[in-house]
Enzyme design. Structure first.
Site, mmCIF file in Angstrom:
data_model
loop_
_atom_site.group_PDB
_atom_site.id
_atom_site.type_symbol
_atom_site.label_atom_id
_atom_site.label_comp_id
_atom_site.label_asym_id
_atom_site.label_seq_id
_atom_site.Cartn_x
_atom_site.Cartn_y
_atom_site.Cartn_z
ATOM 1 N N CYS A 157 0.829 -1.202 0.000
ATOM 2 C CA CYS A 157 0.000 0.000 0.000
ATOM 3 C C CYS A 157 0.863 1.253 0.000
ATOM 4 C CB CYS A 157 -0.924 0.005 1.217
ATOM 5 S SG CYS A 157 -1.985 1.467 1.329
ATOM 6 N N CYS B 13 -0.137 6.184 7.101
ATOM 7 C CA CYS B 13 -1.429 5.796 7.667
ATOM 8 C C CYS B 13 -1.195 4.872 8.863
ATOM 9 C CB CYS B 13 -2.231 5.085 6.586
ATOM 10 S SG CYS B 13 -3.591 4.088 7.192
ATOM 11 N N CYS C 206 -2.084 0.095 9.508
ATOM 12 C CA CYS C 206 -1.290 -1.136 9.472
ATOM 13 C C CYS C 206 0.060 -0.914 10.138
ATOM 14 C CB CYS C 206 -1.059 -1.594 8.030
ATOM 15 S SG CYS C 206 -2.568 -2.083 7.166
ATOM 16 N N CYS D 33 -7.041 1.109 -0.134
ATOM 17 C CA CYS D 33 -6.849 0.396 1.127
ATOM 18 C C CYS D 33 -6.892 -1.097 0.844
ATOM 19 C CB CYS D 33 -7.914 0.755 2.166
ATOM 20 S SG CYS D 33 -7.708 -0.159 3.727
ATOM 21 N N GLN E 20 -18.483 -9.894 12.525
ATOM 22 C CA GLN E 20 -17.099 -10.325 12.401
ATOM 23 C C GLN E 20 -16.467 -9.634 11.199
ATOM 24 O OE1 GLN E 20 -15.339 -12.058 14.486
ATOM 25 N NE2 GLN E 20 -16.979 -12.743 15.847
ATOM 26 N N GLU F 174 -27.356 -11.407 25.254
ATOM 27 C CA GLU F 174 -26.633 -10.248 24.704
ATOM 28 C C GLU F 174 -27.148 -8.983 25.378
ATOM 29 O OE1 GLU F 174 -24.665 -7.428 22.936
ATOM 30 O OE2 GLU F 174 -24.142 -9.491 22.425
ATOM 31 N N ASP G 131 -18.160 -15.030 23.762
ATOM 32 C CA ASP G 131 -17.485 -14.230 22.737
ATOM 33 C C ASP G 131 -17.574 -12.762 23.156
ATOM 34 O OD1 ASP G 131 -16.317 -13.214 20.465
ATOM 35 O OD2 ASP G 131 -18.072 -13.506 19.193
ATOM 36 N N CYS H 23 -11.056 -11.463 21.075
ATOM 37 C CA CYS H 23 -10.248 -10.611 20.194
ATOM 38 C C CYS H 23 -9.100 -9.970 20.956
ATOM 39 C CB CYS H 23 -11.123 -9.538 19.543
ATOM 40 S SG CYS H 23 -11.961 -8.459 20.720
#
Length: 415
Positions: free
Chosen positions: A65, A71, A74, A148, A248, A295, A346, A372
């Site tokens: 990129c 940026c 990443c 991107c 996700q 939830e 989760d 995560c």
């Protein structure tokens, strides 16, 4: 004035920055790799600016990129795929070791470029329109994007139109956040931080949303244009995503997580799906088992309920019940969990320690944990293991390509 120095990079830190040992202490340098000799400029507080690669690592590759290093989206486009995968896998091992956990870590399930179907962009007003992109690393400066390689092609192609939409409703001093999700009916755009809606702004936003062929545009929590309902497909179930709803990040990642969890849970017939969202896992389990989905977000559960009610009989789904509950403040108690054959958690990045502690006191035979955040996964795993569970398998799943973020799936069995 701080002098430039030549130094060797020893290792990578948890955020993907290289670490070098200097006389005054460790220095963290972005966009480098272990073993490289580099020229840097110390900036204080243990940070340094990279000036030059003197001797590159054999693991260094060309970044795909043009915005890389400007940026902040990443951190590791310069790392060879095999090195990158092992580094990410090592993040899980480090997190487990910090909690005294020894477990075999499976090879990482990777992701490919142009696979992210949701991304959040920043926007600010300019004299000629708006700047839309990601924040530069460690700053509040927005780097305008012309491409991107993370996102799916339909999001990348929409960047100019998204900038026009942002320009409609921003003052010169304001900043907006645009959560953009690719659905089967088009892009769903959820904007926060814009000017308050009035009649002229509604009309202008509606025109631009139509010109961009968006499925839906929401502004500060209110739907201002909807061409088609933004549907996602979860294990055959068509669910209309609520505005700002969680999904996700990649379709392949979702499939990998679902497969790993279903394989781990096996033939369980009564499953509790905790932090269920819109039903990513509940929709998969319900083909073979009854599911109780819990939830905290009412809109997410309502979307799941509507989909199950309208499509469940045709799909042959087993019963799906729902419960709106803040599991961080009011976890399901061990006595409430007794009726389930399996539990899935989760949670968000902060983890699910109160819930893990209740599960640890329950007789549930098998627990699947999706996280995560390897650090909070390890913390919650420690609670389960202290309660008698064995960590049977750990699999890293990368849905955040070229970043230090990572998903983890762990399967725990009692005894």
């Amino acid at each position: 004035m701080t002098s430039d120095i030549d130094i060797k990079i020893c290792s990578l830190g948890a955020q993907g920055d290289g670490m070098a040992e200097a006389p005054e202490g460790p220095l963290y340098v972005p966009y480098v790799l272990p073993g490289e000799e580099v020229r840097i400029r110390p900036q204080g507080e243990g940070r340094a600016e990279l000036l030059k690669i003197i001797r590159p690592s054999p693991e260094r590759v060309a970044a795909p990129c043009r915005h890389f290093t400007r940026c902040g989206g990443c951190a590791l486009q310069h790392a060879a795929p095999e090195f990158y995968a092992e580094w990410k896998r090592g993040l899980v091992g480090t997190a487990l070791k910090a909690r005294g956990i020894v477990a075999e870590i499976a090879p990482m399930v990777g992701s490919s470029p142009h696979s992210r179907r949701r991304a959040t962009f920043a926007a600010t007003r300019t004299k000629s329109g708006a700047t839309l992109g990601y924040y530069m690393q460690g700053t509040h400066n927005i780097v305008p994007l012309s491409e991107c390689p993370l996102v799916v092609p339909e999001i990348e192609a929409a960047l100019p139109a998204l900038a026009i939409i942002a320009a409609c409703g921003l003052s010169r001093r304001s900043r907006a956040s645009l959560l953009v999700t690719a659905t089967i009916n088009g892009l769903d755009v959820f904007v926060t931080g814009g000017k308050p809606l009035d009649g002229p702004l509604r009309a202008e936003l509606g025109r631009e949303a139509g010109a961009a062929n968006l499925a839906r545009l929401s502004w500060n929590g209110e739907i201002v244009a909807e061409r088609l309902p933004p549907e996602i497909i979860l294990s055959g179930l068509h669910v209309v995503l609520p505005p700002g709803g969680f999904l996700q990040p990649t379709a392949d990642g979702e499939a990998a997580l679902t497969s790993l969890v279903r394989e781990g849970i096996g033939k369980a017939k009564r499953i509790a799906d905790l932090y269920a969202g819109c039903g990513t896992f509940a929709s998969a389990f319900a083909h073979e088992a009854s599911v109780h989905a819990v939830e905290g977000e009412k809109a997410a559960l309502a979307a799941l309920e509507r989909a199950v009610r309208s499509q469940g009989p045709a799909l042959g789904l087993k019963p799906v019940t729902t419960e709106t509950r803040d599991l961080a403040r009011r976890p399901l108690l061990s006595t409430e969990l007794e009726k389930f054959d399996a539990v899935l958690i989760d949670p968000p990045r902060s983890g699910a320690l109160p819930q893990a502690e209740e599960i640890a006191k329950s007789p549930v035979p098998v627990v699947a944990s999706v996280s995560c955040n390897p650090a909070t996964f390890a913390r919650d795993a420690r609670a389960l293991m202290d309660g008698g569970y064995k960590l049977e398998r750990v699999t890293p799943v990368d849905q955040f390509l070229w970043s230090p973020h990572l998903e983890v799936v762990g399967i725990f069995r009692r005894g």
